[in-house]
Design an enzyme around this catalytic site. Structure first.
Site, mmCIF file in Angstrom:
data_model
loop_
_atom_site.group_PDB
_atom_site.id
_atom_site.type_symbol
_atom_site.label_atom_id
_atom_site.label_comp_id
_atom_site.label_asym_id
_atom_site.label_seq_id
_atom_site.Cartn_x
_atom_site.Cartn_y
_atom_site.Cartn_z
ATOM 1 N N SER A 243 0.416 -1.480 0.002
ATOM 2 C CA SER A 243 -0.026 0.066 -0.133
ATOM 3 C C SER A 243 0.858 0.898 -0.162
ATOM 4 C CB SER A 243 -0.545 0.074 1.153
ATOM 5 O OG SER A 243 -1.702 1.290 1.409
ATOM 6 N N GLU A 244 0.777 1.805 -1.109
ATOM 7 C CA GLU A 244 1.307 3.741 -0.635
ATOM 8 C C GLU A 244 1.856 4.174 0.154
ATOM 9 O OE1 GLU A 244 -0.532 7.343 -2.851
ATOM 10 O OE2 GLU A 244 -0.639 5.425 -3.773
ATOM 11 N N ASN A 245 0.879 3.873 1.119
ATOM 12 C CA ASN A 245 1.261 5.143 2.641
ATOM 13 C C ASN A 245 2.384 4.243 3.206
ATOM 14 O OD1 ASN A 245 -0.789 2.576 2.979
ATOM 15 N ND2 ASN A 245 -1.482 4.304 4.813
#
Length: 219
Positions: free
Chosen positions: A51-53
Site C-alpha cells: 500500500s502506497e501509504n
C-alpha cells in the site's frame, strides 16, 4: 442485441483478477474496487500486497468488529497485516513504486484507451480532486499495470475508448483490463480478447465498446 449474459459481481471480478497473479508477486491494489482482490488470493500462494501509504504484507479485510483504524490502506480502509508484514515511511513506499520493485499494480479507471493509455485520477470537472497522487507513480513504475472496472458508465458508455478524453495518468501503461463483462489485453495494435462472460458474443462486446477486438493468436 441479446442480453442473455450475467455481469461479474465485484467479488467475482476480484476473484478473476486474483487468478492471474503469480506466486511470489509484489502487488499494489489501488483505491476502490481493486482492494477486494486481497480477499481472493488463493490459499497457499505467497503474494505480498503493498500500500502506497507504507505497508508491505497486507492480508484480507478484517472481520466486522476486528477493525483497527491505526492499520489502514491508502484508501483509509482498515486492513490486516500478515506475519512478516512491515510498516515504513511514505518516501520509502514511493521509492518501491518508482524503482520498478512492484510486479503488478491493479488500478481503477475512468477511461482506458485501446492501446493502454490510462485516465484514472480526474474527470476534469469542477470540484474534481486537484492532483494525481500516487497513481502516476504506480501506473508507470509497476512492471505490469492492470485495470479493474465496470466496462460501462452509469450512462451506458464504454470506459474503453479509442482515445482518452480525461486527463491522462500514463501513456501506454495498461497491459490488461479486467471488467464485469470481459478481460482484454491492451497492445500497440489495439484490444485483444482474453475472455468474456458466458452468453456474451464478440459481436455484442465490440458493439458495446465501439472498437474492434482481436481474437487471441493461440485461439
Amino acid at each position: 442485441m441479446s442480453s442473455n449474459y450475467t455481469r461479474r459481481s465485484k467479488d467475482a471480478l476480484a476473484r478473476r483478477v486474483a487468478q492471474d497473479i503469480h506466486d511470489g508477486a509484489y502487488v499494489n491494489l489501488g483505491i476502490g474496487m481493486p482492494t477486494l482482490v486481497a480477499n481472493h488470493i488463493p490459499v497457499g500462494m505467497e503474494v505480498v500486497l503493498h500500500s502506497e501509504n507504507g505497508i508491505l504484507g497486507m492480508g484480507p479485510a478484517p472481520a466486522q468488529g476486528d477493525e483497527d483504524y491505526d492499520l489502514i490502506n491508502a484508501g483509509k480502509q482498515p486492513v490486516t497485516l500478515l506475519a512478516g508484514g512491515a510498516y515504513f515511511h511514505h518516501a520509502d513506499s514511493f521509492a518501491m513504486m518508482r524503482g520498478g520493485h512492484l510486479d503488478i499494480c491493479v488500478l481503477g479507471a475512468f477511461q482506458v484507451s485501446a492501446t493502454g493509455d490510462l485516465a484514472n485520477w480526474s474527470t476534469g470537472e469542477a470540484g474534481a480532486i486537484p492532483a494525481v497522487g500516487g497513481a502516476m507513480d504506480l501506473a508507470i513504475g509497476a512492471k505490469q499495470t492492470w485495470v479493474m472496472m465496470d466496462l460501462l458508465t452509469k450512462q451506458g458508455q464504454s470506459k474503453i475508448v479509442e482515445r482518452c478524453s480525461y486527463p491522462l495518468t500514463g501513456i501506454g501503461c495498461v497491459k490488461r483490463i479486467y471488467s464485469d463483462l470481459c478481460t482484454l489485453a491492451c497492445t500497440s495494435q489495439g484490444l485483444v480478447l482474453i475472455d468474456l462472460v458466458e452468453g456474451l458474443s464478440m459481436t455484442e462486446l465490440e458493439s458495446l465498446i465501439g472498437l474492434p477486438i482481436a481474437k487471441p493468436t493461440h485461439a
